[in-house]
Design an enzyme around this catalytic site. Sequence first.
Site, mmCIF file in Angstrom:
data_model
loop_
_atom_site.group_PDB
_atom_site.id
_atom_site.type_symbol
_atom_site.label_atom_id
_atom_site.label_comp_id
_atom_site.label_asym_id
_atom_site.label_seq_id
_atom_site.Cartn_x
_atom_site.Cartn_y
_atom_site.Cartn_z
ATOM 1 N N ASN A 42 0.801 -1.234 0.000
ATOM 2 C CA ASN A 42 0.000 0.000 0.000
ATOM 3 C C ASN A 42 0.829 1.277 0.000
ATOM 4 O OD1 ASN A 42 -1.755 -2.100 1.978
ATOM 5 N ND2 ASN A 42 -2.887 -1.134 0.311
ATOM 6 N N LYS A 136 0.774 -12.105 -3.085
ATOM 7 C CA LYS A 136 1.735 -11.208 -3.727
ATOM 8 C C LYS A 136 3.048 -11.165 -2.950
ATOM 9 C CE LYS A 136 3.374 -6.734 -4.549
ATOM 10 N NZ LYS A 136 3.772 -5.561 -3.726
ATOM 11 N N HIS A 156 0.187 -2.660 -10.883
ATOM 12 C CA HIS A 156 0.533 -2.384 -12.279
ATOM 13 C C HIS A 156 0.272 -3.609 -13.157
ATOM 14 C CE1 HIS A 156 2.376 1.326 -10.949
ATOM 15 N NE2 HIS A 156 3.151 0.666 -10.117
#
Length: 233
Positions: A42, A136, A156
């Site tokens: 974040n 992730k 992205h």
Amino acid sequence: PDYNECKIAVNLLEKLHGKPIKQESNKLFVLDSLIRTILSQNTTDKNSSIAYRNLKTKYSQWKDVLEAENITVEDTIRFGGLAEIKTKRIKLILQSIITNYEDKWENNEPSLEFLHDYSTDEIVKLLKTFPGVGPKTISCVLMFSLNRPDFPVDTHVWFIAKKLGWVPQSSSRESCYEILNSRIPNELKYPLHILLVEHGKRCRNCSKGGKLQLPEEGICPFINWNKTTKIKL
């Protein structure tokens, strides 16, 4: 995506941004990589890098981080955002390693280097037990620290994958990871990940909301993507 699409994407992005080179000499220890990835959650790479550098500068050992007052650690990493949450997670991870894996320490310091000897499934199972560690984060540790063929999906990559039609528009980041990690050839995972992240930072067409993190570099190679992918290598 099939092999042809992935290879074309790599070739086009390399022409625009340059060829990614693995910096083996700069590879982090596994625990360092895990904590650095947690700090990257974040926030931007720039901010998380500053937070990680501040943490490593202030504390020479991970045991020192665990023993420090929460507020002191929070102030040290505050530049990366969510300092209270990330401090709690980091400390819980360190405590878990101390409690459960003390026999695997190195130089009297908490360590996860023993994961090099584990299978990928075993690594994933262990890392999932840590708070705040999702697909992730695990994928980043696998690729960057353990040199395993995995394909991390950040904001992205997620945005561009939907734009290219590689995953359904309704895909969550987790389902996007499952699809791409299973379909992208192992030998292309590292360069394609690096290039998609770089492109997402530099291309208004391929960045969410058109917000750039780095200066643009030339024309987006994905403008005529459907025509391009008809070319056979």
